[in-house]
Design a protein around this motif. Structure first.
Motif, PDB file in Angstrom:
ATOM      1  N   UNK A  33      64.523  20.867  76.711  1.00  0.00           N
ATOM      2  CA  UNK A  33      64.675  22.474  75.883  1.00  0.00           C
ATOM      3  C   UNK A  33      62.938  22.287  75.258  1.00  0.00           C
ATOM      4  N   UNK A  35      59.965  22.748  72.817  1.00  0.00           N
ATOM      5  CA  UNK A  35      59.227  23.944  72.011  1.00  0.00           C
ATOM      6  C   UNK A  35      57.875  24.626  72.919  1.00  0.00           C
ATOM      7  N   UNK A  47      52.942  19.176  68.357  1.00  0.00           N
ATOM      8  CA  UNK A  47      54.986  19.091  69.293  1.00  0.00           C
ATOM      9  C   UNK A  47      54.380  17.278  69.242  1.00  0.00           C
ATOM     10  N   UNK A  48      55.109  16.346  69.030  1.00  0.00           N
ATOM     11  CA  UNK A  48      55.371  15.142  69.191  1.00  0.00           C
ATOM     12  C   UNK A  48      54.716  14.876  70.716  1.00  0.00           C
ATOM     13  N   UNK A 120      61.230  27.280  69.431  1.00  0.00           N
ATOM     14  CA  UNK A 120      61.751  26.175  70.587  1.00  0.00           C
ATOM     15  C   UNK A 120      63.145  27.144  71.176  1.00  0.00           C
ATOM     16  N   UNK A 143      67.314  18.512  74.386  1.00  0.00           N
ATOM     17  CA  UNK A 143      66.553  19.265  73.301  1.00  0.00           C
ATOM     18  C   UNK A 143      65.320  18.241  72.745  1.00  0.00           C
ATOM     19  N   UNK A 144      64.214  18.980  72.766  1.00  0.00           N
ATOM     20  CA  UNK A 144      62.827  18.389  71.805  1.00  0.00           C
ATOM     21  C   UNK A 144      62.705  19.000  70.508  1.00  0.00           C
ATOM     22  N   UNK A 145      61.887  17.744  70.132  1.00  0.00           N
ATOM     23  CA  UNK A 145      61.285  18.559  68.608  1.00  0.00           C
ATOM     24  C   UNK A 145      60.749  19.170  68.590  1.00  0.00           C
ATOM     25  N   UNK A 146      60.208  20.743  68.401  1.00  0.00           N
ATOM     26  CA  UNK A 146      59.032  21.369  68.134  1.00  0.00           C
ATOM     27  C   UNK A 146      59.489  22.387  67.049  1.00  0.00           C
ATOM     28  N   UNK A 147      58.609  23.136  66.813  1.00  0.00           N
ATOM     29  CA  UNK A 147      58.298  24.016  65.719  1.00  0.00           C
ATOM     30  C   UNK A 147      59.319  24.708  65.776  1.00  0.00           C
TER      31      UNK A 147
END
Lengths: 180, 180
Positions: A33, A35, A47-48, A120, A143-147
């Motif tokens: 997923x 973002x 975004x990382x 996301x 799920x990946x990290x994002x705003x």
């Protein structure tokens, strides 16, 4: 010049440290997923760098809007060859059968990505249906990290956030919006 | 060796591109809400590189736990000189008057950071009180992007997330936990 050379080498070591770190992580076959930025924010702000690594390994994307997904991927890396990628459109008219069909590459062992219009995916958008169907098929979902506009606004609000309810985004259509 | 030299230069340009991009953004004096990693995740997996840039510009941190905040900052950059930084402890015993006192460097024009135990600060933790007091003093508050267990679990759940309620984290203490 001597100074420049030194910073060049420092940066290089710094970068390879990051890369070594990431290559230790096993990139598994999964439904990722992904973002996206909110508005015109630069990628590096929200975004990382890991997300970029994951995106480079994916050729099949289930997306809310093909045009904005392409634009996002170009923003991630200008050199990306969009024409080698496959996009599966996802909206309120996409049936569960369509979605099951979309997941075939994942079932065959290829990672896939889900990209929504903003922020996301799978939070108040059709991406959630893809996740539900993938879960039912016992496929891995990451799920990946994002705003997230929801979390950023809870953080910035000064309300304690110990309990809160999200009642959905306001509808875009003015008539529907007034009803909420 | 020739190959290595080339990749060194490519990486260097790549890095300076990112840096140029970021330096276009005006780093304003603000109370920055700085998310931390959840567990042992590497920084690059869950935090945008922008967060690191912001952290480098901050010397005053309001933190839930001084020891874990120090550990986090060392993880962000091993070279960071922890002894030049000031930490203000924040917990349920910190009074609003203490918090007002903590914010003096910000009122004097220095950026400050808020760091909680895990994930995004000011969501179900005392960081929210700092935000509320800063807002009342008309100070700028900037939440940065990072891992939120709430949003990651909504994303991965397959529930549509069009509306959801968060009733707080379960208490750590077993007796309190059973009551929930």
């Amino acid at each position: 010049m001597a100074y420049q050379d030194k910073s060049l080498i420092t940066n290089f070591f710094h970068l390879s440290l990051i890369t070594n770190n990431l290559s230790l992580i096993n990139v598994e076959t999964a439904l990722y997923l992904l973002p996206v930025t909110l508005g015109d924010t630069p990628i590096e702000m929200v975004l990382p760098s890991y997300n970029k690594e994951i995106i480079f390994g994916i050729s099949h994307f289930i997306v809310e809007d093909v045009r904005s997904a392409r634009r996002f991927l170009k923003k991630v890396d200008r050199e990306i060859d969009i024409d080698t990628l496959t996009f599966y459109p996802l909206n309120k008219h996409t049936s569960p059968e369509d979605i099951s069909g979309y997941l075939k590459p994942l079932m065959a062992g290829l990672s896939m990505g889900v990209i929504s219009e903003a922020g996301c995916p799978a939070v108040a958008d059709p991406g959630a249906d893809v996740v539900a169907i993938a879960q039912r098929k016992n496929l891995k979902v990451v799920p990946l990290v994002g705003p997230s506009s929801i979390i950023l606004s809870v953080m910035g609000s000064g309300f304690n956030g110990q309990s809160f309810a999200f009642h959905g985004y306001l509808p875009i259509e003015p008539g529907e919006r007034a009803k909420k």
